[in-house]
Design a protein around this motif. Structure first.
Motif, PDB file in Angstrom:
ATOM      1  N   ARG A   1      16.825  18.444  -7.174  1.00 28.96           N
ATOM      2  CA  ARG A   1      16.923  17.448  -8.244  1.00 28.96           C
ATOM      3  C   ARG A   1      15.588  16.722  -8.401  1.00 28.96           C
ATOM      4  O   ARG A   1      14.804  16.633  -7.473  1.00 28.96           O
ATOM      5  N   ARG A   2      15.365  16.168  -9.595  1.00 27.60           N
ATOM      6  CA  ARG A   2      14.101  15.513  -9.881  1.00 27.60           C
ATOM      7  C   ARG A   2      14.210  14.026  -9.533  1.00 27.60           C
ATOM      8  O   ARG A   2      15.055  13.311 -10.056  1.00 27.60           O
ATOM      9  N   PRO A   3      13.349  13.536  -8.598  1.00 23.28           N
ATOM     10  CA  PRO A   3      13.449  12.134  -8.203  1.00 23.28           C
ATOM     11  C   PRO A   3      12.880  11.203  -9.268  1.00 23.28           C
ATOM     12  O   PRO A   3      11.890  11.539  -9.923  1.00 23.28           O
ATOM     13  N   GLU A   4      13.500  10.049  -9.420  1.00 29.11           N
ATOM     14  CA  GLU A   4      13.026   9.059 -10.389  1.00 29.11           C
ATOM     15  C   GLU A   4      13.242   7.688  -9.770  1.00 29.11           C
ATOM     16  O   GLU A   4      14.312   7.407  -9.227  1.00 29.11           O
ATOM     17  N   ILE A   5      12.217   6.849  -9.854  1.00 31.03           N
ATOM     18  CA  ILE A   5      12.358   5.495  -9.310  1.00 31.03           C
ATOM     19  C   ILE A   5      13.009   4.621 -10.376  1.00 31.03           C
ATOM     20  O   ILE A   5      12.465   4.450 -11.465  1.00 31.03           O
ATOM     21  N   VAL A   6      14.188   4.101 -10.042  1.00 31.53           N
ATOM     22  CA  VAL A   6      14.958   3.353 -11.047  1.00 31.53           C
ATOM     23  C   VAL A   6      14.849   1.845 -10.861  1.00 31.53           C
ATOM     24  O   VAL A   6      15.397   1.086 -11.665  1.00 31.53           O
ATOM     25  N   GLY A   7      14.138   1.407  -9.828  1.00 36.26           N
ATOM     26  CA  GLY A   7      13.973  -0.029  -9.646  1.00 36.26           C
ATOM     27  C   GLY A   7      13.042  -0.278  -8.484  1.00 36.26           C
ATOM     28  O   GLY A   7      13.058   0.465  -7.506  1.00 36.26           O
ATOM     29  N   VAL A   8      12.178  -1.302  -8.619  1.00 38.16           N
ATOM     30  CA  VAL A   8      11.241  -1.647  -7.553  1.00 38.16           C
ATOM     31  C   VAL A   8      11.426  -3.122  -7.212  1.00 38.16           C
ATOM     32  O   VAL A   8      11.382  -3.978  -8.099  1.00 38.16           O
ATOM     33  N   LEU A   9      11.651  -3.392  -5.934  1.00 37.59           N
ATOM     34  CA  LEU A   9      11.755  -4.778  -5.487  1.00 37.59           C
ATOM     35  C   LEU A   9      10.387  -5.245  -4.999  1.00 37.59           C
ATOM     36  O   LEU A   9       9.894  -4.781  -3.970  1.00 37.59           O
ATOM     37  N   ARG A  10       9.772  -6.150  -5.778  1.00 37.35           N
ATOM     38  CA  ARG A  10       8.508  -6.754  -5.359  1.00 37.35           C
ATOM     39  C   ARG A  10       8.797  -8.140  -4.802  1.00 37.35           C
ATOM     40  O   ARG A  10       9.889  -8.660  -4.953  1.00 37.35           O
TER      41      ARG A  10
ATOM     42  N   THR B   1       0.819  -1.213   0.000  1.00 39.30           N
ATOM     43  CA  THR B   1       0.000   0.000   0.000  1.00 39.30           C
ATOM     44  C   THR B   1       0.858   1.271   0.000  1.00 39.30           C
ATOM     45  O   THR B   1       0.646   2.177  -0.805  1.00 39.30           O
ATOM     46  N   VAL B   2       1.828   1.330   0.914  1.00 39.43           N
ATOM     47  CA  VAL B   2       2.647   2.538   1.035  1.00 39.43           C
ATOM     48  C   VAL B   2       3.579   2.675  -0.167  1.00 39.43           C
ATOM     49  O   VAL B   2       3.724   3.769  -0.728  1.00 39.43           O
ATOM     50  N   GLY B   3       4.188   1.558  -0.584  1.00 40.80           N
ATOM     51  CA  GLY B   3       5.090   1.581  -1.731  1.00 40.80           C
ATOM     52  C   GLY B   3       4.394   2.084  -2.992  1.00 40.80           C
ATOM     53  O   GLY B   3       4.927   2.926  -3.731  1.00 40.80           O
ATOM     54  N   THR B   4       3.188   1.586  -3.213  1.00 40.72           N
ATOM     55  CA  THR B   4       2.424   2.009  -4.392  1.00 40.72           C
ATOM     56  C   THR B   4       2.105   3.503  -4.310  1.00 40.72           C
ATOM     57  O   THR B   4       2.268   4.246  -5.286  1.00 40.72           O
ATOM     58  N   ALA B   5       1.660   3.949  -3.129  1.00 41.88           N
ATOM     59  CA  ALA B   5       1.329   5.372  -2.957  1.00 41.88           C
ATOM     60  C   ALA B   5       2.571   6.235  -3.155  1.00 41.88           C
ATOM     61  O   ALA B   5       2.499   7.309  -3.774  1.00 41.88           O
ATOM     62  N   PHE B   6       3.710   5.777  -2.658  1.00 39.44           N
ATOM     63  CA  PHE B   6       4.954   6.534  -2.816  1.00 39.44           C
ATOM     64  C   PHE B   6       5.319   6.666  -4.297  1.00 39.44           C
ATOM     65  O   PHE B   6       5.640   7.759  -4.773  1.00 39.44           O
ATOM     66  N   ALA B   7       5.239   5.554  -5.027  1.00 43.46           N
ATOM     67  CA  ALA B   7       5.564   5.589  -6.458  1.00 43.46           C
ATOM     68  C   ALA B   7       4.636   6.551  -7.193  1.00 43.46           C
ATOM     69  O   ALA B   7       5.061   7.290  -8.090  1.00 43.46           O
ATOM     70  N   GLU B   8       3.362   6.580  -6.775  1.00 41.12           N
ATOM     71  CA  GLU B   8       2.409   7.496  -7.426  1.00 41.12           C
ATOM     72  C   GLU B   8       2.730   8.960  -7.108  1.00 41.12           C
ATOM     73  O   GLU B   8       2.632   9.830  -7.975  1.00 41.12           O
ATOM     74  N   LEU B   9       3.103   9.245  -5.854  1.00 42.57           N
ATOM     75  CA  LEU B   9       3.471  10.622  -5.496  1.00 42.57           C
ATOM     76  C   LEU B   9       4.666  11.080  -6.321  1.00 42.57           C
ATOM     77  O   LEU B   9       4.706  12.214  -6.804  1.00 42.57           O
ATOM     78  N   ILE B  10       5.647  10.204  -6.486  1.00 46.33           N
ATOM     79  CA  ILE B  10       6.839  10.555  -7.267  1.00 46.33           C
ATOM     80  C   ILE B  10       6.450  10.793  -8.731  1.00 46.33           C
ATOM     81  O   ILE B  10       6.828  11.801  -9.346  1.00 46.33           O
TER      82      ILE B  10
END
Lengths: 407, 407
Positions: free
Chosen positions: A36-45, A14-23
């Motif tokens: 600097r502009r944040p970018e998610i470069v990898g997600v560990l599921r 839940t939190v991980g998904t919400a965080f990715a959406e905020l970014i």
């Protein structure tokens, strides 16, 4: 405009998904304070992604897996590899904090965990930064939203613990296995973290005594209401002479207490010190997007570092045409038709009346009204008309009223 | 142990004196989070000290003179000379913020001013850091302690504005010339600062409309009480469509509102955003040592910079022997002498009774008591004895009670 900062995200609940959406939704907005502009470069599921590869590509690692294993191993590896880490994992920080803090110190990187206690309520930042030079004597409050929701519901409805727990589970305020929340272990971990930061002494989870709310009976709450008391699951960490006491227990509060009105899934923490009397902070204690907001705040703090953050982002004009409700106090001659004339002025200006108190004073009367909200220019037009009525004995007095009821 | 950081102090009034005392009394404690030991290397008093010399010797300049001139000139000179600056000067930041922010950006130094709004309540830090990446929609609250004290006193005593103002001046809650506080200009400057930070747009003090509390009549407060309302001087900054509105006005609140219970010289600020619902923060809004604590928190933040701050400072043992008061729920046989026997057990264990509710249930009775505070081991000894009494119909239930009444 700006460079990219590479974030590795561990965990996609839940939190991980919400965080990715905020970014994703706000990377450019975030770039202003962060530089600097944040970018998610990898997600560990659970079933996808390799930690090593994600670590390799990241500058900041955000740990939202929860639990001790493998979160501890990942966070330690990230810190030792020179990555800043943000985590929302209270059990990890409470049980292995010293090991993690040492790894961060040795590598010269930051470990931030605002979301681990009281969600977006900034209690960790305040204790660590605002009050860094203050001798805190006591930190206490409501640090578990599940139990606060259950106790509020029990008190308001008279239902049993079991009934309310089932309802909390339906609403998503309690987990399928609620043991950690209702038994007090969750609050105990959070209080251990707060005590460690407030008193700068090692606090072992074993030193925190805790009780939960599973034994509370509806009739305790009914009797308490008669006595003017409300029940909260309280965490209390305090300096006592040359020691500390850290405890979690259900507790009655009298009505005047600042924590008494905190209802539902909210959290609230009070910090006491001789030089500040007390500071109280409250807000939503949990929830995916709220927790993700706290995590993102930590990421921004890491990025902003020492840079002064005072860039303008936009130009917004000042708006005059706001809506308000008003209290209106009129001294009038006590004769028939007065109220009707005033009601007519209000009605023609599209203002409706919420409540009226009228009281005679010899030949005069006082008329006190609370009006419903309307554009302020409607109200001032009506007020100008009322001011000219021949039966008015003094200038009308108007004061705004906030109509909203909270909680 | 640690290096010294040299602080130049401008101004030696109430806050300046308290700040110097905090530094003198706690320099070693401060050195732990800050990494360096602060030392005041020069103080500019009205009749003593030269700004140029103090600037020369300082790494951080703390401005506590107040007012625009010469504070503006000194702060600009310090920033341009590459010194970090901490100030508590709301008028300076509200009226000349952009100029100061630009000077800080150009020199790559920090300008911090937590103490300028709501004293030690960390509202600036929260808006700038915790919520840096959050779209704030509204910031509002009670940001002037003088007027909140006056309104609380008028409501509680029925006295007139003039009488209560005189009392506030005696107690040091109001200045000899209270115009800036009671007229709303002080709150307007603070709201301009909060709006600037929350909405990242330029806010001119001229765009802030404000009213004070000088026209409030005791009978307004009396009628309001009947209607369940309490009066506060509220500052409200909000986004409205593509603009902003920043206003200060006296305003009635219904009882359930989180700001309604804020009484006396306290401040409280609420921040609203879609992703966080709302955060509420409250605490002492003024006072020498409280304001000085906020200033010192800013100094520590500058010093701590990016360094991870998680050093242990001491070892404190866990203490078991705490004192509590308890609620005690007993189901007993309804026969004479029962209450006397229980009272005897409590008395022998040095526990006194605050209140009792007794209720018959056929042959049984319920006895609910709230006890005064005592060491918990006394209470548990009494509870063990009570548990063995032959007229008990069920195991006794005990829940702690916080006796303190706040504010």
């Amino acid at each position: 405009m700006s460079e990219v900062v590479r974030i590795g995200l561990l965990g996609h609940g839940t939190v991980g998904t919400a965080f990715a959406e905020l970014i994703a939704g706000g990377a450019d907005e975030i770039a202003v304070p962060a530089g600097r502009r944040p970018e998610i470069v990898g997600v560990l599921r659970r079933s996808e992604g390799a930690f090593g590869e994600i670590l390799e590509r990241s500058e900041i690692v955000v740990e939202l897996i929860g639990g001790i294993d493998p979160a501890r191993e990942y966070v330690l590896a990230a810190l030792r590899a020179g990555r800043h880490v943000v985590t929302a994992n209270k059990q990890l920080v409470a049980q292995h904090g010293e090991e993690l803090f040492e790894a961060a110190r040795e590598a010269g990187v930051q470990l931030r965990f605002e979301a681990a206690v009281a969600g977006v309520v900034p209690v960790i930042r305040v204790i660590q930064e605002s009050l860094a030079a203050t001798e805190i004597t006591k930190v206490f409050g409501i640090v578990n939203g599940t139990t606060n929701f259950i106790l509020s519901e029990m008190a308001n409805t008279g239902a049993s613990y079991e009934e309310v727990l089932a309802r909390a589970q339906e609403l998503g305020y309690a987990e399928a296995d609620p043991t950690e929340d209702v038994g007090g272990a969750d609050a105990a971990a959070k209080m251990a973290i707060l005590a460690r930061l407030a008193f700068h002494t090692q606090v072992s989870l074993a030193d925190v005594s805790y009780e939960g709310i599973t034994e509370i009976q509806p009739d305790d709450l009914a009797y308490a209401k008669e006595l003017g008391l409300s029940l909260k699951l309280l965490g209390v960490a305090e300096r006592i002479d040359e020691g500390i006491s850290v405890r979690v227990f259900p507790c009655f509060l009298y009505r005047g207490h600042p924590l008494a009105p905190i209802e539902g899934p909210f959290n609230a923490v009070m910090v006491e010190a001789p030089t500040i009397t007390e500071i109280t902070m409250s807000g939503p204690g949990a929830g995916g997007v709220e927790t993700a907001t706290a995590v993102l705040g930590d990421v921004v703090s890491i990025l902003a570092g020492e840079a002064p953050v005072h860039q303008l982002r936009r130009e917004l004009p000042a708006i005059d045409d706001v809506a308000s409700s008003f209290y209106l106090h009129l001294e009038v001659a006590d004769r028939p038709g007065v109220l009707a004339r005033i009601a007519d002025v209000l009605g023609r200006n599209e203002i409706s009346v919420q409540s009226v108190v009228q009281r005679g004073l010899g030949d005069d009367a006082r008329l006190v009204m609370v009006l419903h909200g309307c554009p302020e220019r409607y109200f001032y037009a009506a007020l100008a008309e009322i001011g000219k009525l021949d039966f008015l004995r003094a200038a009308p007095r108007a004061i705004r009223v906030i109509e909203e009821e909270f909680v």
